[in-house]
Design an enzyme around this catalytic site. Structure first.
Site, PDB file in Angstrom:
ATOM      1  N   GLU A 266       0.816  -1.201   0.000  1.00 15.25           N
ATOM      2  CA  GLU A 266       0.000   0.000   0.000  1.00 15.25           C
ATOM      3  C   GLU A 266       0.859   1.265   0.000  1.00 15.25           C
ATOM      4  OE1 GLU A 266      -2.724   2.718  -0.170  1.00 15.25           O
ATOM      5  OE2 GLU A 266      -3.297   0.600  -0.263  1.00 15.25           O
ATOM      6  N   THR A 310      -6.194   2.585  -5.420  1.00 14.46           N
ATOM      7  CA  THR A 310      -5.911   1.169  -5.182  1.00 14.46           C
ATOM      8  C   THR A 310      -6.747   0.270  -6.083  1.00 14.46           C
ATOM      9  OG1 THR A 310      -5.202   1.496  -2.896  1.00 14.46           O
ATOM     10  CG2 THR A 310      -6.036  -0.682  -3.472  1.00 14.46           C
ATOM     11  N   HIS A 427      -0.757   3.141   4.782  1.00 14.73           N
ATOM     12  CA  HIS A 427      -1.746   3.995   4.118  1.00 14.73           C
ATOM     13  C   HIS A 427      -1.734   5.382   4.746  1.00 14.73           C
ATOM     14  CE1 HIS A 427      -5.468   5.400   2.344  1.00 14.73           C
ATOM     15  NE2 HIS A 427      -5.628   4.266   1.693  1.00 14.73           N
ATOM     16  N   ASP A 486       1.156  -0.161  -5.108  1.00 19.53           N
ATOM     17  CA  ASP A 486      -0.063   0.129  -5.868  1.00 19.53           C
ATOM     18  C   ASP A 486      -0.096   1.549  -6.420  1.00 19.53           C
ATOM     19  OD1 ASP A 486      -0.452   1.277  -3.342  1.00 19.53           O
ATOM     20  OD2 ASP A 486      -2.621   0.968  -3.394  1.00 19.53           O
ATOM     21  N   HIS A 487       0.420   2.521  -5.652  1.00 24.06           N
ATOM     22  CA  HIS A 487       0.436   3.916  -6.128  1.00 24.06           C
ATOM     23  C   HIS A 487       1.322   4.735  -5.208  1.00 24.06           C
ATOM     24  CE1 HIS A 487      -2.286   4.873  -2.826  1.00 24.06           C
ATOM     25  NE2 HIS A 487      -3.138   3.955  -3.257  1.00 24.06           N
TER      26      HIS A 487
END
Length: 737
Positions: A266, A310, A427, A486-487
């Site tokens: 994440e 996500t 996150h 993911d990013h």
């Protein structure tokens, strides 16, 4: 003192004694809020006086148009309250965009708003974290005005206005908007037909106009979807077949029939690999994997997510199709669309069992619905874990607990399996207690940046503990582990604080540097795999064909927009959802083609005077990028895969999947297969392997029952479901003897 107050009150009453003046006051106040947002909270890229003038003008027309609606109400008192309500609603829309922009550097779309309930779980703490001191100026006036209205310090003038006044006000607003649009089109021709990104619409026309524009586009897309037929797929098939990259023979099938374990990192950026804080590696275990001879590691791998974040990453990895421009495929289209996804392809071609482990509620990003359409047989969400207060954070179960508590389910899954772990501890807003992490903070003074290293280190420790279990249990030797970020984790504004820790001068930080920060890790690890550091450019769209080829599944017949990263024919153009792109030589940000800000990847410097040949090349590349995204959008918005079924592939029937009683399902499958069961539990002589899991998670030190036992509430529900299903089956058999 009382006399002064009375004087002030009288002056206020005198000035706003008519409804038009009260309207003018509200227009001015909203305009002031927009100016605050435009200059402080948004980054709209205004760099000349002409655009600055348009920026100052753009809130007026739509605000006046909206407020003029109150003049159609004949009863003055009601009209006043409607006018005030419209003002509050307009402020709420502006402020919602401000909060959203601070996290995602983008604006809310209609699709995002309508699907908010599907992504709302766990957002409360993040929203509070995004608030700043100056936010009081967005709401203070509303409180004051409300009190003044209630205390009649602002009188509600009983004068009635004929409808002609309302139409005059409305017409004036339309004329003002036409002027605004004309000025905008002068600065940015074809603004509404050739939209480069949402920033331009807001910069030139304002938040309200953007919402109307977005709503119109959404309605248009819905109409297009209803009118689509199989002929719309022709161009998509032509593109994907021409774009197909044949696998490298030395890698094709090297992981055939291996388990696939996907670990979703994440908000994890590439720069964290091998990075140190106070002389300590942030991610020592991931660093060791990255350098392993059994790992294919990619250092020019980019995330390509849009507003779906996500869920966009998942969509690309599972389908090799881009996300949509105005929201999330998962939340907007995922419940209805047909997919050709990894779980279904592997189940039908090689007998794989598939599952997802995620410690948040199943409805987040609409996963509990979409996963069925993707063909996932199991989805272990928060119901299957101990998510009590100390064990969870804003977005779900802590990572160490997720991996540890998942083993009782993983060992029961039939092999080969394809499973995905979605981690959440790293996150935004990167909050972690000193009990969970003793890793040092950064020293930028930006709490988000400074804490980012601590949560990333915690994630790294979690993965090491999981790998230790895989090795002890024997799963490691028969598995391919895929790890990806993911990013981005830190926004462009945070990058200015991070620059100091990267040895960079924030004042010299450029759009090129922001583009470089979109790189995320991608690793493929398997014992005996011919590994090494790979420098080819690629992104999340390329993962599925790469993985399937390693597993011995040729992707030629499937509709996929990415290409095998290991293929000599791999397309190294990395396309971003906002139509920017990166090639091995250049980075293109903002604008289109030769009109973009073009940077040389080797020097990091802008290409200031491109030759005519370069301009032509840049424009040709942009045309290819735009065409690719247009075809992907057409595929998604029109649900075109319903018109095309590859050979030996059966479209997924989501009704076949039920996530209500997965523990019961695992045990029933084990019992049904008997000696043919291929699960780790069966291979281990029907003995559990959960005792092999070692973790330093403080929540599991005194009591590790959560590792071995399914939550009691879930077991109770599953018993009730089983009993109910038996009763239904009994009634059905009685009715049909």
């Amino acid at each position: 003192m009382n006399t002064e107050r009375i004087t002030v009150m009288l002056k206020i009453q005198q000035w706003v004694r008519t409804r038009p003046r009260f309207t003018a006051l509200l227009v001015f106040l909203y305009w002031a809020k927009c100016m605050l947002a435009y200059t402080v909270d948004f980054s709209l890229g205004v760099d000349n006086p002409y655009d600055a003038f348009i920026l100052a003008l753009n809130p007026l027309a739509t605000t006046l148009l909206l407020f003029s609606l109150s003049y159609f109400i004949p009863r003055p008192k009601i009209a006043y309250w409607v006018l005030f309500g419209l003002y509050v609603a307009n402020t709420l829309l502006l402020y919602s965009n401000i909060i959203y922009y601070r996290q995602f550097t983008d604006f809310l779309t209609l699709s995002t708003i309508l699907n908010a309930s599907k992504v709302s779980a766990g957002l409360g703490s993040s929203t509070l974290k995004l608030m700043t001191i100056h936010d009081v100026f967005y709401w203070l006036d509303i409180i004051i005005l409300l009190l003044l209205l209630l205390r009649k310090a602002i009188p509600m003038n009983p004068k009635r206005y004929p409808s002609v006044n309302a139409w005059a006000c409305l017409s004036g607003a339309v004329v003002l908007f036409a002027v605004n649009l004309t000025l905008a089109d002068t600065s940015r021709p074809q603004l509404l037909t050739r939209t480069f990104d949402r920033n331009y619409i807001v910069r030139y026309l304002g938040i309200n106009a953007f919402m109307v524009y977005d709503a119109a586009r959404s309605a248009q897309n819905n109409q297009i979807r209803s009118q689509a037929d199989g002929t719309d797929l022709t161009n998509v098939l032509a593109y994907t077949r021409k774009h197909y990259a044949a696998p490298d023979p030395q890698y094709f099938g090297v992981a055939k029939n291996k388990n696939v374990i996907i670990i979703h990192l994440e908000s994890f950026e590439q720069f964290l690999i091998n990075y140190k804080v106070d002389g300590k590696e942030v991610t020592p275990f991931l660093n060791s994997l990255y350098k392993s001879s059994d790992t294919l590691s990619f250092d020019n791998f980019y995330h390509q997510v849009g507003l779906g974040r996500t869920s966009d990453a998942e969509n690309m990895l599972e389908n090799s199709v881009y996300g949509i421009s105005d929201g999330s495929v998962f939340t907007s289209l995922g419940s209805d669309n047909v997919f050709q996804s990894a779980p279904a392809i592997l189940q039908q071609s090689a007998g794989y069992t598939s599952g997802v482990f995620h410690g948040n509620v199943g409805s987040f990003w609409n996963r509990d619905s979409v996963y069925k359409n993707l063909g996932y047989q199991y989805f272990f969400d928060s119901r299957y874990f101990d998510t009590s207060a100390d064990n969870s954070m804003g977005y779900g179960l802590k990572d160490k607990l997720l991996f540890a508590e998942s083993t009782k389910y993983l060992e029961q899954m039939q092999q080969p399996f394809y499973v995905k772990y979605i981690t959440v501890t790293n996150h935004f807003p990167f909050m972690i207690t000193n009990t969970d992490s003793t890793f040092p903070k950064g020293n930028t003074g930006d709490s988000l940046v400074d804490n980012y290293f601590r949560t990333a280190n915690y994630l790294d420790q979690s993965i090491k503990e999981f790998f230790d279990y895989l090795k002890k249990s024997g799963l490691y030797d028969n598995s391919l582990v895929m790890i990806y970020g993911d990013h981005y984790g830190l926004s462009n504004s945070n990058n200015l604080s991070l620059a100091k820790m990267l040895g960079r001068d924030p004042s010299h930080w450029t759009a090129f540097d922001n583009a470089q920060m979109q790189r995320v890790p991608f690793m493929l690890h398997m014992p005996g795999l011919k590994g090494g550091l790979q420098h080819q450019y690629g992104g999340e769209i390329d993962v599925l064909p790469t993985l399937l080829h390693l597993l011995g599944v040729n992707t030629k017949q499937y509709v996929q927009f990415g290409t095998d990263l290991l293929s000599p024919q791999h397309d190294q153009t990395v396309i971003f959802r906002n139509n920017n792109f990166v090639t091995p030589n250049y980075t293109f940000v903002g604008g289109k083609g030769a009109d973009s800000s073009v940077y040389d990847n080797h020097t990091g410097l802008p290409v200031t005077n491109p030759t005519d040949a370069q301009k032509e090349n840049f424009n040709n590349l942009q045309t290819q990028v735009d065409n690719t995204l247009s075809l992907s959008d057409s595929l998604n918005s029109k649900n075109l895969l319903r018109f095309y079924t590859p050979a030996n592939f059966t479209p997924v029937d989501p009704k076949q999947y039920d996530y209500r009683a997965l523990w019961t399902k695992l045990q029933a499958t084990e019992k049904m297969l008997g000696k043919k069961s291929t699960s780790l539990y069966s291979k281990n002589g029907d003995r559990t392997t959960t005792g092999l899991y070692q973790t330093d998670a403080p929540e599991l030190q005194e009591n590790n029952d959560a590792i071995n036992n399914v939550p009691a509430d879930q077991l109770k529900k599953e018993k009730e479901i089983s009993q109910s299903d038996k009763e239904k089956a009994s009634k059905s058999s009685s009715a049909n003897p």
